[in-house]
Design an enzyme around this catalytic site. Structure first.
Site, PDB file in Angstrom:
ATOM      1  N   ASP A  64       0.877  -1.171   0.000  1.00 52.91           N
ATOM      2  CA  ASP A  64       0.000   0.000   0.000  1.00 52.91           C
ATOM      3  C   ASP A  64       0.916   1.224   0.000  1.00 52.91           C
ATOM      4  O   ASP A  64       1.580   1.503   1.002  1.00 52.91           O
ATOM      5  CB  ASP A  64      -0.896  -0.011   1.243  1.00 52.91           C
ATOM      6  CG  ASP A  64      -1.928   1.113   1.210  1.00 52.91           C
ATOM      7  OD1 ASP A  64      -1.650   2.162   0.587  1.00 52.91           O
ATOM      8  OD2 ASP A  64      -3.010   0.940   1.798  1.00 52.91           O
ATOM      9  N   SER A 144      -1.214  13.194 -15.789  1.00 56.56           N
ATOM     10  CA  SER A 144      -2.550  13.191 -16.413  1.00 56.56           C
ATOM     11  C   SER A 144      -2.745  14.516 -17.144  1.00 56.56           C
ATOM     12  O   SER A 144      -2.103  15.517 -16.803  1.00 56.56           O
ATOM     13  CB  SER A 144      -3.622  13.051 -15.332  1.00 56.56           C
ATOM     14  OG  SER A 144      -4.904  13.278 -15.865  1.00 56.56           O
ATOM     15  N   TYR A 157      -7.980  16.149  -7.141  1.00 54.85           N
ATOM     16  CA  TYR A 157      -7.312  15.252  -8.116  1.00 54.85           C
ATOM     17  C   TYR A 157      -6.417  16.077  -9.037  1.00 54.85           C
ATOM     18  O   TYR A 157      -5.261  15.710  -9.280  1.00 54.85           O
ATOM     19  CB  TYR A 157      -8.345  14.437  -8.905  1.00 54.85           C
ATOM     20  CG  TYR A 157      -7.686  13.493  -9.897  1.00 54.85           C
ATOM     21  CD1 TYR A 157      -6.927  12.409  -9.451  1.00 54.85           C
ATOM     22  CD2 TYR A 157      -7.780  13.709 -11.273  1.00 54.85           C
ATOM     23  CE1 TYR A 157      -6.290  11.556 -10.349  1.00 54.85           C
ATOM     24  CE2 TYR A 157      -7.147  12.852 -12.178  1.00 54.85           C
ATOM     25  CZ  TYR A 157      -6.408  11.775 -11.706  1.00 54.85           C
ATOM     26  OH  TYR A 157      -5.771  10.950 -12.601  1.00 54.85           O
ATOM     27  N   PHE A 194     -10.475   3.233 -13.653  1.00 49.64           N
ATOM     28  CA  PHE A 194     -10.304   4.551 -13.049  1.00 49.64           C
ATOM     29  C   PHE A 194     -11.645   5.201 -12.665  1.00 49.64           C
ATOM     30  O   PHE A 194     -11.832   5.665 -11.532  1.00 49.64           O
ATOM     31  CB  PHE A 194      -9.534   5.450 -14.032  1.00 49.64           C
ATOM     32  CG  PHE A 194      -9.366   6.866 -13.590  1.00 49.64           C
ATOM     33  CD1 PHE A 194      -8.329   7.232 -12.745  1.00 49.64           C
ATOM     34  CD2 PHE A 194     -10.240   7.864 -14.012  1.00 49.64           C
ATOM     35  CE1 PHE A 194      -8.157   8.549 -12.334  1.00 49.64           C
ATOM     36  CE2 PHE A 194     -10.092   9.178 -13.607  1.00 49.64           C
ATOM     37  CZ  PHE A 194      -9.047   9.521 -12.768  1.00 49.64           C
TER      38      PHE A 194
END
Ligand code: NDP
Ligand code: 8X3
Length: 255
Positions: A64, A144, A157, A194
């Protein structure tokens, strides 16, 4: 020329989507793999497939990335297995929700920041000294289009992906005296889990994100990653933005 054959790539978030596709593409070219994510059973199934299909050398570790102790344990395991990576693909990441900032959920913000930014930093901090010691290497951070342009309700985000872009620049500067290259790969809409994750399992809402145009496939992004990793030693690609033909920025689509 195949420059990834016999090298070793560590991929975070390899249990799904772009990470899984990257594992496939790199294994098909003879690159050894260290695959990590939280869902161990998915990693196990993927590793088995890659071993059978490509005779690939694949190690898997449940990690994680939000928990530094989990990342440090990964480093210990990798050092014991004597498989220090040449390539680090910082891919693990997620968006949670799409709310105005005044209505945002603190736990979603924490998860996005902890995964997309702090997780990327923990993994990089753990492995980079050993990669430098090993010699030539390459870090690929998955950014992104959301790190180039904000959109309504994308707030946190967006901030994490602008951060990934800034960190990619910063790492590249800090590593100028080493043989480590840093690239930020920034995809547009790519049909993976996603949106399912972002909308907490709402399949209809997730499907609408990719409706009436041809989105990127995870394999398209994996091919771009392979292209970058396969460049000659003296060539550096700081950013690679990749979008569906039907998408021209975060808002403008031909549907
Ligand atoms: P997926 O949901 O298919 O994959 C996300 C991966 O991240 C999974 O393997 C998941 O594994 C892993 N992950 C999430 N949280 C953690 C964690 N705490 N620790 C370790 N691993 C974690 O989505 P994508 O493949 O699309 O996403 C990959 C990256 O691409 C992300 O950084 C995303 O922001 C970025 N991206 C995606 C785009 C898209 O349109 N799909 C566009 C632009 C960028 P597990 O749950 O097993 O831990
Ligand atoms: C994923 C693409 O536009 O949904 O990073 O933020 S977007």
């Amino acid at each position: 020329m195949n420059r990834v054959k016999g090298k070793c790539a560590l991929i975070t978030g390899a249990s799904s989507g772009i990470g899984e596709a990257s594992a496939n593409t790199l294994a098909s070219k003879g690159c050894d793999l260290i695959l990590t994510a939280r869902r161990e059973e998915r990693l196990e199934a993927l590793a088995q497939k890659l071993r059978e299909k490509y005779n690939a050398k694949v190690d898997i570790y449940p990690v994680d990335v939000r928990i530094n102790e989990s990342v440090e344990q990964l480093l210990e395991n990798v050092k014991s297995a004597k498989t220090i990576p040449d390539f680090l693909i910082n891919n693990a990441g997620l968006a949670l929700g799409l709310e105005n900032v005044q209505e945002g959920f603190i736990h979603k913000w924490d998860t996005m920041i902890d995964t997309n930014l702090k997780g990327l930093l923990y993994v990089t901090r753990a492995f980079l000294p050993f990669m430098i010691q090993k010699g030539e290497g390459h870090i690929i951070n998955i950014g992104s289009t959301a790190g180039w342009q904000t959109y309504p309700r994308g707030n946190v985000y967006n901030a994490t992906k602008f951060g990934v872009r800034a960190l990619s620049d910063a790492m590249s500067l800090d590593l100028v005296d080493t043989d480590i290259k840093v690239s930020c790969v920034a995809p547009g809409n790519c049909e993976t889990d996603f949106s399912l994750v972002r909308f907490e399992g709402d399949k209809d809402r997730a499907a609408r994100v990719y409706a009436r145009y041809k989105a990127l496939e995870a394999k398209d992004v994996a091919d771009a990653i392979l292209y970058i990793l396969n460049t000659p030693s003296h060539v550096n690609i700081p950013y690679l933005r990749i979008m569906p033909k039907a998408q021209r920025n975060v808002y403008v689509f031909k549907r």
